[in-house]
Design a protein around this motif. Structure first.
Motif, mmCIF file in Angstrom:
data_model
loop_
_atom_site.group_PDB
_atom_site.id
_atom_site.type_symbol
_atom_site.label_atom_id
_atom_site.label_comp_id
_atom_site.label_asym_id
_atom_site.label_seq_id
_atom_site.Cartn_x
_atom_site.Cartn_y
_atom_site.Cartn_z
ATOM 1 N N MET B 128 0.760 -1.253 -0.007
ATOM 2 C CA MET B 128 -0.036 -0.009 0.140
ATOM 3 C C MET B 128 0.756 1.269 0.029
ATOM 4 O O MET B 128 0.542 2.152 -0.595
ATOM 5 N N ASP B 129 1.948 1.049 0.856
ATOM 6 C CA ASP B 129 3.099 2.326 0.911
ATOM 7 C C ASP B 129 3.654 2.668 -0.589
ATOM 8 O O ASP B 129 3.542 3.901 -1.119
ATOM 9 N N ARG B 131 1.953 1.816 -3.300
ATOM 10 C CA ARG B 131 1.072 2.306 -4.038
ATOM 11 C C ARG B 131 0.707 3.894 -3.970
ATOM 12 O O ARG B 131 0.147 4.568 -4.754
ATOM 13 N N GLU B 132 0.759 4.370 -2.734
ATOM 14 C CA GLU B 132 0.542 5.651 -2.320
ATOM 15 C C GLU B 132 1.413 6.563 -2.997
ATOM 16 O O GLU B 132 0.785 7.852 -3.446
ATOM 17 N N GLN B 135 -0.576 7.252 -5.992
ATOM 18 C CA GLN B 135 -1.746 8.063 -5.840
ATOM 19 C C GLN B 135 -1.511 9.465 -5.538
ATOM 20 O O GLN B 135 -2.297 10.236 -5.911
ATOM 21 N N ASP B 136 -0.227 9.682 -4.881
ATOM 22 C CA ASP B 136 0.043 10.965 -4.657
ATOM 23 C C ASP B 136 0.407 11.812 -6.124
ATOM 24 O O ASP B 136 -0.081 13.055 -6.304
ATOM 25 N N GLU B 139 -2.897 12.775 -7.706
ATOM 26 C CA GLU B 139 -3.404 13.674 -7.226
ATOM 27 C C GLU B 139 -2.727 14.824 -7.640
ATOM 28 O O GLU B 139 -3.413 15.904 -7.938
ATOM 29 N N ILE B 140 -1.531 15.209 -7.759
ATOM 30 C CA ILE B 140 -0.742 16.410 -8.053
ATOM 31 C C ILE B 140 -0.938 16.528 -9.516
ATOM 32 O O ILE B 140 -1.193 17.624 -10.159
ATOM 33 N N ILE B 141 -0.981 15.620 -10.482
ATOM 34 C CA ILE B 141 -0.837 15.871 -11.959
ATOM 35 C C ILE B 141 -2.361 15.838 -12.186
ATOM 36 O O ILE B 141 -2.791 16.734 -13.260
ATOM 37 N N ASN B 144 -7.023 14.121 -8.939
ATOM 38 C CA ASN B 144 -7.758 13.087 -8.102
ATOM 39 C C ASN B 144 -7.227 11.745 -7.791
ATOM 40 O O ASN B 144 -6.474 11.598 -8.780
ATOM 41 N N ARG B 145 -7.226 11.307 -6.651
ATOM 42 C CA ARG B 145 -6.528 9.633 -6.507
ATOM 43 C C ARG B 145 -6.915 8.613 -7.445
ATOM 44 O O ARG B 145 -6.334 7.648 -7.495
ATOM 45 N N MET B 146 -8.407 8.782 -7.837
ATOM 46 C CA MET B 146 -8.595 7.606 -8.451
ATOM 47 C C MET B 146 -9.121 7.948 -9.866
ATOM 48 O O MET B 146 -8.774 7.234 -10.865
#
Lengths: 293, 360
Positions: B128-129, B131-132, B135-136, B139-141, B144-146
Motif C-alpha cells: 500500500m505504501d 501504491r501511495e 496515488q500522490d 493527485e498532483i498531476i 484526483n487519486r482515482m
C-alpha cells in the motif's frame, strides 16, 4: 462518561469501488491517521456500531441492506461515503437505483467526493465517532462539528469543491450541459438576475465544467472539506448571482459579456472600457463608428 | 457430512458485493459453488444513452474506479473512430502515460488485497505504501487519486511541463526499487508461497476454453494482451513485454501482475523521455456523425471492448461493453471447486474482479 470503542463495518451498496478502495487506503496507510481514532474493524455487522456505507443503493442491494440493518444494535452511527451515497450523484437518473441511502436508514455524516480523499474519509469517520459518543451519552447531535484533523492539506491541483467567479460568468450554460451529474443549475429570476447553483453533494468533482467553461468563471478549489452532518445535506450549495445590466447608451437590459471574453476580443484597454457598459447593439454601433466614422 | 456456507453480500473481505453459496464436505473442500450477482447493477447502458457525449466522458470513468482511465480511453477511441479524428502525437503519449500510471496503482492495490487476505499484514502495508506514491502523483498531476479525468474526445485534458515530468520521474525512481523488492518478497516469502501456490488452479486448457484475459490468462501461460496482439495508440512502438507464468494458480497470477507493473514503469519512463511536442487535442467539442465503432484496449484486468453506435445527435444510441471480468468470472467456478472454503475470497481476489465493470 463511558469510553466508546467505535466498531466499524463497511457496506457496499453498488459503488464503482472507488470509495471502497479509498476506504482500504484510509484504513491501512498510516499517514491518514485512522488508527489514532481507535477504530476497530469488525467481521460481523452484529458487533458494529459505526456503519460505513458506500454506493447509490442499487435495486438489488436494497433488501439485503434492510435485512442487514435489522441486525444492528442501537445506538449506532451511519457514515455515507462518496457522492452517490449522499445523493446518488452521477447514477441518479437510472432505473436501477433506489437510493440514496437516507431513504432507508438514518444517516449521520455524509462525505461527498468522487471518491473522497482518504483525508475526507478519516474526517467523516472522526465526526461519526463524535456523534456516536453523543448518542451513547444520550446527548442531542449538534448542528455542526468543527474540523477534527486540522493538519491535512491538499495540493493546489486537487479537484475539490467547485466555486464560481460571478464577474466572469455569462450564464451561457456550458457547465450545465457538460456536468454529468446534473449538479449545476442556472435559472432566471425573471427580474434581471440569473442564479447559478452548484450542489456540492451531487457534484462528482470531475472538473468537466471548469475544463469546458469558455470564460474560466467556474473553477475547482482544492478544498476537500466535504464531511458534513446530515443536517447540512441540503444547504451545502454554492450560489452565484449574475445580473443583467442596463445599457448606458440606450437603456435596454442585456447580459454583459464577461471581462475575460471582452479582453480576448478587444486587446486595447480603452476599447474594453468603451464596450463594458453597453448592450451588443450599441456595441456594434460604437465600434463601427470608432473604426469608420 | 455436507456443510452449506454463504459468503456475502456484505463481507469485510469482499471489496464489492457478491454472494457465494457454497457446499463443502468434512474437509472444508468446496464441492458445489453458486455465485449470485447483480448487486452493483446501476443501469449504465441506459444511463449513457440519457447523457451527451461530454457527460459520458465522465460517466464511463465511473463504470469502475480501478480501471477508470481505460473506460474513457476506449470510449474516446470509439468516438474518434466514428468521427475520423486523428489524435495529435503528444496526446497519444499523454494517454499512454495516464494509462500506465493507473495500471501500476491498480495492480498494486490488487496485490495488497492478496496479502491482506493471506493475513500477511506487513507485506500489505508495504504494498500500500508503494501504491501511495502513485496515488500522490495522480493527485498532483490529474487532481484526483482515482478518477483522473485525463481523456477527452479528441485528445487529453491535461498537459505536462518540465516540472511535472520531473515529478513523474522522481516518483518512478521511488517506486521502482520498492516494486523490485516487493516482487522479490512475493516470489520468495514462505508464508505467501504456502498460501498461494497450488491454490485456485486454472489449467491451461480450461483457460483457453473459457477465453480468460489479462493477468488471469498470463498466469496460465496464455498471451492475449491486446497491447501486443492488436496494438493501439503508441503500443505498437512501445512493444510491451508480457510476463507469462505457467503455475496456473493465485501465485502465478500475482507474479504476472508484477510483470505488468515493471513493464508499465519502463513504458512510462520511455514515453516521458520522448514526449512529442505539439497540441494536446484537436478541437474541444468535435462533431460526431452517425456511425458504429468497436474498440478494444487492455485494462489492468484484461481485454476491454467498447461498442458504440451514434446517429449524429448529441447522445449515443447504444453503448455496450465487454469487460475483462466477464470472461474471467466463469473461470472462478473452475478455480473454487475442489479448493478450501477459506481460500474462496483469495481466489476471487486473484482474478482482480471488477464487479462494477461487469454488472455496470
Amino acid at each position: 462518561m463511558s469510553e466508546v470503542i467505535p466498531k466499524l463495518f463497511r457496506i457496499n451498496t453498488g459503488s464503482c469501488n472507488g470509495c471502497d478502495v479509498e476506504f482500504v487506503a484510509t484504513a491501512f496507510v498510516d499517514k491518514f491517521q485512522l488508527e489514532t481514532l481507535g477504530v476497530e474493524l469488525v467481521n460481523d455487522v452484529k458487533d458494529a456500531n459505526l456503519l460505513v456505507i458506500t454506493g447509490p443503493l442499487t435495486a438489488r442491494s436494497e433488501s439485503f441492506l434492510k435485512n442487514t440493518l435489522t441486525k444492528l444494535k442501537k445506538p449506532f452511527v451511519v457514515v455515507g461515503i462518496g457522492t452517490c451515497s449522499v445523493s446518488c450523484g452521477i447514477f441518479r437518473d437510472s432505473y436501477a437505483i433506489n437510493g440514496p441511502i437516507d431513504k432507508f436508514v438514518e444517516v449521520d455524516v455524509n462525505v461527498a467526493g468522487c471518491p473522497p480523499r482518504p483525508q475526507s474519509i478519516a474526517e467523516g469517520i472522526a465526526k461519526g465517532i463524535k456523534v456516536l459518543e453523543q448518542k451513547m451519552n444520550g446527548e442531542a447531535t449538534p448542528k455542526a462539528i468543527d474540523t477534527i484533523f486540522k493538519d491535512f492539506s491538499a495540493p493546489d491541483s486537487f479537484r475539490g469543491r467547485m466555486s464560481l467567479n460571478e464577474e466572469n460568468c455569462t450564464a451561457c450554460r456550458t457547465c450545465e450541459i457538460v456536468c454529468p451529474s446534473n449538479a449545476i443549475e442556472i435559472s432566471s429570476t425573471g427580474d434581471g438576475w440569473f442564479v447559478h447553483k452548484i450542489w456540492h453533494n451531487s457534484c462528482c468533482f470531475c472538473g468537466n465544467c471548469a475544463y469546458f467553461c469558455p470564460t474560466g468563471a467556474i473553477f475547482s478549489t482544492n478544498s476537500f472539506d466535504t464531511a458534513k452532518l446530515q443536517s447540512e445535506k441540503f444547504s451545502d450549495v454554492n450560489v452565484g448571482y449574475i445580473d443583467y445590466k442596463k445599457c448606458s447608451s440606450c437603456g435596454d437590459r442585456y447580459m454583459p459579456p464577461s471581462k475575460g471574453l471582452l479582453s480576448k476580443a478587444y486587446t486595447h484597454d480603452d476599447v474594453t472600457k468603451l464596450n463594458e457598459k453597453i448592450c451588443p447593439k450599441c456595441r456594434k454601433e460604437a465600434n463601427f463608428k470608432r473604426m469608420y466614422a | 457430512m455436507k456443510e452449506k456456507i454463504t459468503i456475502g453480500p456484505f463481507h469485510p473481505e469482499l471489496e464489492e458485493s457478491v454472494y457465494f453459496k457454497l457446499v463443502a464436505d468434512e474437509n472444508r473442500t468446496v464441492t458445489h459453488v453458486e455465485i449470485i450477482n447483480g448487486f452493483i447493477h446501476r443501469g449504465m447502458e441506459s444511463l449513457v444513452t440519457q447523457k451527451n457525449f461530454m457527460q459520458n466522458l465522465i460517466l464511463t470513468e465511473r463504470v469502475c474506479s480501478l480501471c477508470s482511465n481505460n473506460h474513457p480511453f476506449a470510449y474516446a477511441l470509439a468516438v474518434e473512430k466514428i468521427s475520423g479524428v486523428k489524435v495529435p502525437p503528444r496526446a497519444e503519449a499523454l494517454r499512454v502515460i495516464a494509462d500506465e500510471v493507473k495500471r501500476v496503482a491498480s495492480d498494486l492495490f490488487n496485490l495488497a488485497m492478496l496479502t491482506h487476505l493471506a493475513h500477511h499484514h506487513e507485506l500489505m502495508k508495504d504494498t500500500m505504501d508503494a501504491r501511495e506514491h502513485m496515488q500522490d502523483l495522480k493527485e498532483i498531476i490529474w487532481g484526483n487519486r482515482m478518477d483522473m479525468s485525463a481523456n477527452q474526445l479528441t485528445g487529453v485534458k491535461y498537459d505536462l511541463n518540465e516540472e511535472k515530468i520531473k515529478l513523474i520521474l522522481e516518483t518512478i525512481a521511488l517506486v521502482e526499487p520498492k516494486v523490485n523488492a516487493l516482487q522479490d518478497r512475493y516470489e520468495n516469502d514462505e508464508s505467501i508461497r504456502a498460501k498461494t501456490i497450488g491454490v485456485g488452479v486454472l489449467p491451461y486448457e480450461d483457460a483457453l476454453e473459457l477465453g480468460v484475459t489479462g493477468p488471469v490468462a498470463r498466469g496460465s501461460g496464455i498471451n492475449n494482451d491486446v497491447r501486443v496482439v492488436a496494438p493501439y495508440s503508441l503500443y505498437g512502438e512501445l512493444k510491451p513485454k508480457v510476463t507469462l507464468r505457467d503455475g496456473c494458480d493465485v501465485h502465478s497470477r500475482a507474479m504476472a501482475r508484477f510483470g505488468d507493473i515493471v513493464e508499465a514503469i519502463r513504458m512510462i519512463k520511455e514515453v516521458v523521455a520522448n514526449l512529442p511536442e505539439g497540441d494536446t487535442y484537436v478541437e474541444k467539442r468535435p462533431h460526431i456523425p452517425a456511425g458504429e465503432a468497436v474498440v478494444r484496449v487492455e485494462a489492468p484486468r484484461g481485454e476491454l471492448i467498447y461498442y458504440l453506435k451514434t446517429d449524429g445527435s448529441q447522445k449515443p444510441v447504444r453503448m455496450k461493453w465487454k469487460v475483462p471480468t466477464f470472461t474471467n468470472w466463469e473461470a472462478l467456478k473452475v478455480m473454487i471447486l475442489g479448493d478450501k472454503v477459506d481460500n474462496v475470497t483469495m481466489i476471487l481476489n486473484s482474478i482482480d474482479p471488477c464487479i462494477s465493470c461487469t454488472e455496470r
